[in-house]
Design a protein around this motif. Structure first.
Motif, PDB file in Angstrom:
ATOM      1  N   LYS A   1       0.764  -1.677  -0.016  1.00  0.00           N
ATOM      2  CA  LYS A   1       0.215   0.303  -0.228  1.00  0.00           C
ATOM      3  C   LYS A   1       1.006   0.885   0.388  1.00  0.00           C
ATOM      4  O   LYS A   1       1.995   1.500   1.056  1.00  0.00           O
ATOM      5  N   THR A   2       0.411   2.049  -1.186  1.00  0.00           N
ATOM      6  CA  THR A   2       1.384   3.483  -1.225  1.00  0.00           C
ATOM      7  C   THR A   2       0.205   4.538   0.065  1.00  0.00           C
ATOM      8  O   THR A   2      -0.328   4.915  -1.169  1.00  0.00           O
ATOM      9  N   ARG A   3       0.644   5.836   0.402  1.00  0.00           N
ATOM     10  CA  ARG A   3       0.576   6.564   0.715  1.00  0.00           C
ATOM     11  C   ARG A   3       1.527   7.774   0.628  1.00  0.00           C
ATOM     12  O   ARG A   3       2.627   7.663   0.595  1.00  0.00           O
ATOM     13  N   GLU A   4       0.991   8.938   0.780  1.00  0.00           N
ATOM     14  CA  GLU A   4       1.441  10.551   0.624  1.00  0.00           C
ATOM     15  C   GLU A   4       2.016  10.226   2.752  1.00  0.00           C
ATOM     16  O   GLU A   4       1.199  10.622   3.157  1.00  0.00           O
ATOM     17  N   VAL A   5       3.232  11.162   2.461  1.00  0.00           N
ATOM     18  CA  VAL A   5       3.609  10.846   4.022  1.00  0.00           C
ATOM     19  C   VAL A   5       3.800  12.548   4.064  1.00  0.00           C
ATOM     20  O   VAL A   5       2.848  12.792   5.220  1.00  0.00           O
ATOM     21  N   GLY A   6       3.597  13.412   2.597  1.00  0.00           N
ATOM     22  CA  GLY A   6       3.538  14.706   3.219  1.00  0.00           C
ATOM     23  C   GLY A   6       4.836  15.466   2.236  1.00  0.00           C
ATOM     24  O   GLY A   6       5.320  14.325   1.221  1.00  0.00           O
ATOM     25  N   THR A   7       4.403  16.876   2.501  1.00  0.00           N
ATOM     26  CA  THR A   7       6.053  17.955   1.255  1.00  0.00           C
ATOM     27  C   THR A   7       6.808  18.358   2.126  1.00  0.00           C
ATOM     28  O   THR A   7       6.813  18.012   3.271  1.00  0.00           O
ATOM     29  N   PHE A   8       7.434  18.809   1.504  1.00  0.00           N
ATOM     30  CA  PHE A   8       8.115  19.856   2.013  1.00  0.00           C
ATOM     31  C   PHE A   8       9.470  20.191   0.785  1.00  0.00           C
ATOM     32  O   PHE A   8       9.204  20.183  -0.145  1.00  0.00           O
ATOM     33  N   PHE A   9      10.065  21.914   0.872  1.00  0.00           N
ATOM     34  CA  PHE A   9      10.192  22.506   0.224  1.00  0.00           C
ATOM     35  C   PHE A   9      11.784  22.677   0.090  1.00  0.00           C
ATOM     36  O   PHE A   9      12.355  22.522   1.542  1.00  0.00           O
ATOM     37  N   LEU A  10      12.219  22.658  -0.965  1.00  0.00           N
ATOM     38  CA  LEU A  10      14.272  21.795  -0.849  1.00  0.00           C
ATOM     39  C   LEU A  10      14.647  23.925  -1.154  1.00  0.00           C
ATOM     40  O   LEU A  10      14.229  24.025  -2.756  1.00  0.00           O
ATOM     41  N   ILE A  11      15.390  24.025  -0.460  1.00  0.00           N
ATOM     42  CA  ILE A  11      15.965  25.989  -1.135  1.00  0.00           C
ATOM     43  C   ILE A  11      17.173  25.725  -1.799  1.00  0.00           C
ATOM     44  O   ILE A  11      17.730  24.935  -0.953  1.00  0.00           O
ATOM     45  N   LEU A  12      16.945  25.888  -2.556  1.00  0.00           N
ATOM     46  CA  LEU A  12      18.179  25.585  -3.889  1.00  0.00           C
ATOM     47  C   LEU A  12      19.003  27.603  -4.092  1.00  0.00           C
ATOM     48  O   LEU A  12      18.358  28.314  -4.003  1.00  0.00           O
ATOM     49  N   LYS A  13      20.102  27.427  -3.019  1.00  0.00           N
ATOM     50  CA  LYS A  13      20.957  28.774  -3.198  1.00  0.00           C
ATOM     51  C   LYS A  13      22.856  28.147  -1.809  1.00  0.00           C
ATOM     52  O   LYS A  13      22.911  26.942  -1.502  1.00  0.00           O
ATOM     53  N   ASP A  14      23.233  29.461  -1.400  1.00  0.00           N
ATOM     54  CA  ASP A  14      25.179  28.786  -1.548  1.00  0.00           C
ATOM     55  C   ASP A  14      24.245  29.376  -0.180  1.00  0.00           C
ATOM     56  O   ASP A  14      23.470  29.084   0.389  1.00  0.00           O
ATOM     57  N   PRO A  15      25.657  28.168   0.738  1.00  0.00           N
ATOM     58  CA  PRO A  15      25.095  27.939   1.743  1.00  0.00           C
ATOM     59  C   PRO A  15      25.179  29.163   2.580  1.00  0.00           C
ATOM     60  O   PRO A  15      26.255  30.064   1.882  1.00  0.00           O
ATOM     61  N   GLU A  16      24.950  29.377   4.046  1.00  0.00           N
ATOM     62  CA  GLU A  16      25.650  30.844   4.967  1.00  0.00           C
ATOM     63  C   GLU A  16      26.368  29.936   5.922  1.00  0.00           C
ATOM     64  O   GLU A  16      26.012  28.840   6.529  1.00  0.00           O
ATOM     65  N   TYR A  17      27.114  31.397   6.517  1.00  0.00           N
ATOM     66  CA  TYR A  17      27.692  31.247   8.031  1.00  0.00           C
ATOM     67  C   TYR A  17      26.917  31.555   8.867  1.00  0.00           C
ATOM     68  O   TYR A  17      26.803  33.146   8.668  1.00  0.00           O
ATOM     69  N   TYR A  18      25.988  31.127  10.030  1.00  0.00           N
ATOM     70  CA  TYR A  18      25.460  32.084  10.544  1.00  0.00           C
ATOM     71  C   TYR A  18      25.624  31.182  12.199  1.00  0.00           C
ATOM     72  O   TYR A  18      24.927  32.222  12.998  1.00  0.00           O
ATOM     73  N   GLY A  19      27.114  31.485  12.001  1.00  0.00           N
ATOM     74  CA  GLY A  19      27.439  31.096  13.054  1.00  0.00           C
ATOM     75  C   GLY A  19      27.984  32.600  13.987  1.00  0.00           C
ATOM     76  O   GLY A  19      27.570  33.605  13.355  1.00  0.00           O
ATOM     77  N   SER A  20      28.498  32.415  15.311  1.00  0.00           N
ATOM     78  CA  SER A  20      28.641  33.738  16.272  1.00  0.00           C
ATOM     79  C   SER A  20      30.234  34.600  15.810  1.00  0.00           C
ATOM     80  O   SER A  20      30.558  33.483  15.142  1.00  0.00           O
ATOM     81  N   HIS A  21      29.915  35.169  15.720  1.00  0.00           N
ATOM     82  CA  HIS A  21      31.305  36.271  15.784  1.00  0.00           C
ATOM     83  C   HIS A  21      32.006  37.030  16.565  1.00  0.00           C
ATOM     84  O   HIS A  21      31.839  38.331  17.398  1.00  0.00           O
ATOM     85  N   PRO A  22      33.486  36.738  17.408  1.00  0.00           N
ATOM     86  CA  PRO A  22      33.910  35.601  16.446  1.00  0.00           C
ATOM     87  C   PRO A  22      33.564  34.621  16.321  1.00  0.00           C
ATOM     88  O   PRO A  22      32.901  33.710  17.809  1.00  0.00           O
ATOM     89  N   LEU A  23      33.528  32.758  16.164  1.00  0.00           N
ATOM     90  CA  LEU A  23      33.109  31.792  16.922  1.00  0.00           C
ATOM     91  C   LEU A  23      34.479  31.185  17.357  1.00  0.00           C
ATOM     92  O   LEU A  23      35.210  31.435  17.663  1.00  0.00           O
ATOM     93  N   GLN A  24      33.915  30.690  19.058  1.00  0.00           N
ATOM     94  CA  GLN A  24      34.968  31.062  20.338  1.00  0.00           C
ATOM     95  C   GLN A  24      34.820  29.790  20.042  1.00  0.00           C
ATOM     96  O   GLN A  24      33.897  28.930  20.516  1.00  0.00           O
ATOM     97  N   ILE A  25      36.365  28.991  20.300  1.00  0.00           N
ATOM     98  CA  ILE A  25      36.412  28.282  20.818  1.00  0.00           C
ATOM     99  C   ILE A  25      37.639  28.119  22.540  1.00  0.00           C
ATOM    100  O   ILE A  25      38.183  28.776  22.190  1.00  0.00           O
TER     101      ILE A  25
ATOM    102  N   LEU B   1      26.776  26.208   9.298  1.00  0.00           N
ATOM    103  CA  LEU B   1      26.135  26.384   7.552  1.00  0.00           C
ATOM    104  C   LEU B   1      25.101  26.398   7.629  1.00  0.00           C
ATOM    105  O   LEU B   1      24.290  25.151   8.170  1.00  0.00           O
ATOM    106  N   TYR B   2      24.102  26.983   7.020  1.00  0.00           N
ATOM    107  CA  TYR B   2      23.031  26.863   6.791  1.00  0.00           C
ATOM    108  C   TYR B   2      22.795  26.758   4.977  1.00  0.00           C
ATOM    109  O   TYR B   2      22.897  27.002   4.199  1.00  0.00           O
ATOM    110  N   GLY B   3      22.988  25.484   4.505  1.00  0.00           N
ATOM    111  CA  GLY B   3      22.803  24.646   3.325  1.00  0.00           C
ATOM    112  C   GLY B   3      24.212  23.629   3.432  1.00  0.00           C
ATOM    113  O   GLY B   3      24.998  23.612   4.242  1.00  0.00           O
ATOM    114  N   THR B   4      24.434  22.634   2.889  1.00  0.00           N
ATOM    115  CA  THR B   4      25.088  22.143   2.386  1.00  0.00           C
ATOM    116  C   THR B   4      25.894  22.231   0.557  1.00  0.00           C
ATOM    117  O   THR B   4      25.314  23.126   0.352  1.00  0.00           O
ATOM    118  N   CYS B   5      27.012  22.031   1.630  1.00  0.00           N
ATOM    119  CA  CYS B   5      28.153  22.621   0.611  1.00  0.00           C
ATOM    120  C   CYS B   5      28.925  21.332  -0.120  1.00  0.00           C
ATOM    121  O   CYS B   5      29.932  22.325  -0.907  1.00  0.00           O
TER     122      CYS B   5
END
Length: 428
Positions: free
Chosen positions: A203-227, A239-243
């Protein structure tokens, strides 16, 4: 003879003067055993998929005590002798947990599990919220040599049936993707709507949908990145997005994109006295860096093009600061990524069926601080809070609002916790 008598008398007086200490039996207070819902995403909201399993957690169990589990509807969900719950069919089942100790048996708790059909994140949260997933859109970032597998995205499908087959479809002309969810080409920036279907027992059923954003990855970490010194961190986590494949280049002063690209292509990326690359068993860098000594480095991430087989584009610039652990006092919470201020954390429960526990991640593991965490609740009658393994553990006591405050090394952050009812019909 007198000497002998005086010696005996002295010894006797010492014995009489010494207090006699009788052995005592230590009385140790035994903590009350507590039952917890599983905290994994497979049981989000106490839901579980057909054929999926999860384990009930019981803490504070006395030694030599026996814990037993039983299900009131085995046709819906079963439970093993070790507390492993398995979804069987759609519906609700109550799992009762009992403790037998010193010949006495008592019920610890009854947990309700709802066996549900698989849904996308959009279907779980409702129409007022959508979960964005992102892949890079630059030519050469994604190819047959480096596909992006959207089926492996975290929290894409809730209540997944491990024995079912999931297939992916899209009408987007900007995306080349097979039915298994592997993207091999992104032609343009934009977004693509993806439909997921589930096939189980013919039996086949639809699970649902989602939107795949096609764009360059973005760095959203802190400035500066503290370690902290001795700490490792993965820059890919910010990183937001696959690079795909990228190279990290840093220096103690500003530099041009051309210099970073040239260093990446010449394999001249090296560690220094502030930072070092962390590699896997094969000697490849997988995004992790380690702080060595206090200092600041200017850093870039350079894209690898699988078509030209060269690094050709700087897509992120940020600073990395290595700090002395005794001076590390910045506190961050997960919602900081979205720049939310005065955040209110909602801890919900299910009418008569309690879902008492939740946790909030805290930026930087507590072992890198010189001082201990201190966490308090403004109203312990509403919610209590404590630190455990780098998380703030919240426990619902009653409905209401309280402020939870976290302090460490002089830094202080607070957020509001609202405990309210949850309408289970929203899940349907």
């Amino acid at each position: 003879m007198k000497k002998t008598l005086s010696t005996i008398a002295l010894a006797l007086s010492l014995v009489l003067a010494t207090p006699v200490v009788l052995p005592q039996t230590a009385v140790v207070a035994q903590a009350e055993a507590e039952v917890h819902y599983p905290g994994d995403s497979d049981t989000f909201g106490n839901g579980i998929g057909i054929n999926a399993t999860t384990q009930i957690k019981v803490s504070g169990v006395p030694s030599k005590a026996k814990i037993t589990y039983s299900s009131n509807k085995k046709s819906v969900a079963t439970v093993s002798s070790k507390g492993v719950v398995k979804g069987v069919s759609l519906g609700k089942a109550k799992i009762t947990v009992k403790q037998t100790y010193k010949g006495k048996t008592k019920k610890l708790d009854t947990l309700t599990f709802q066996v549900r059909n698989a849904k996308t994140a959009y279907g779980v949260w409702g129409s007022d919220w959508d979960r964005d997933f992102c892949v890079g859109a630059q030519p050469g970032w994604i190819s047959t040599q480096n596909p992006a597998d959207v089926s492996e995205f975290d929290d894409l499908i809730f209540f997944k049936n491990p024995k079912a087959k999931y297939t992916f479809y899209t009408d987007s002309k900007d995306l080349v993707m097979d039915e298994n969810g592997k993207v091999t080409e992104v032609k343009n920036s934009g977004e693509a709507e993806i439909t997921i279907k589930e096939t189980y027992e013919n039996k086949t059923r639809e699970v649902g949908t989602f939107f795949l954003i096609l764009k360059d990855p973005e760095y959203y970490g802190s400035h500066p990145l503290q370690i902290c010194q001795g700490q490792t961190d993965n820059v890919y986590d910010y990183l937001y997005g696959t690079c795909g494949k990228a190279a990290l280049f840093w220096d103690d002063k500003e530099f041009t994109d051309e210099e970073a690209i040239q260093a990446a292509n010449s394999n001249s990326l090296t560690s220094d006295d502030v930072l070092e690359f962390v590699t896997n068993e094969d000697g490849n860098w997988v995004g992790e860096i380690k702080g060595k000594n206090p200092g600041i480095r200017y850093a870039t991430l350079v894209q690898y093009n699988y078509l030209t087989q060269e690094y050709d584009n700087v897509f992120a610039r940020f600073q990395i600061e290595v700090v002395d652990p005794s001076k590390a006092n910045r506190i961050e919470f997960p919602w900081d990524d979205y720049k939310e201020e005065n955040h209110s954390y909602v801890l919900r429960f299910y009418g008569d069926e309690e879902y008492d526990y939740d946790s909030v991640d805290v930026f930087l593991d507590n072992k890198y601080y010189s001082g201990p965490y201190q966490v308090t609740s403004s109203d312990p009658n509403v919610v209590t809070a404590k630190m455990e393994n780098g998380y703030i553990q919240l426990k619902r006591i009653s409905g209401g609002t309280a402020t939870v405050t976290l302090k460490v090394n002089g830094a202080e952050r607070s957020f509001k916790v609202k405990v309210d009812e949850f309408d289970p019909d929203l899940w349907d």
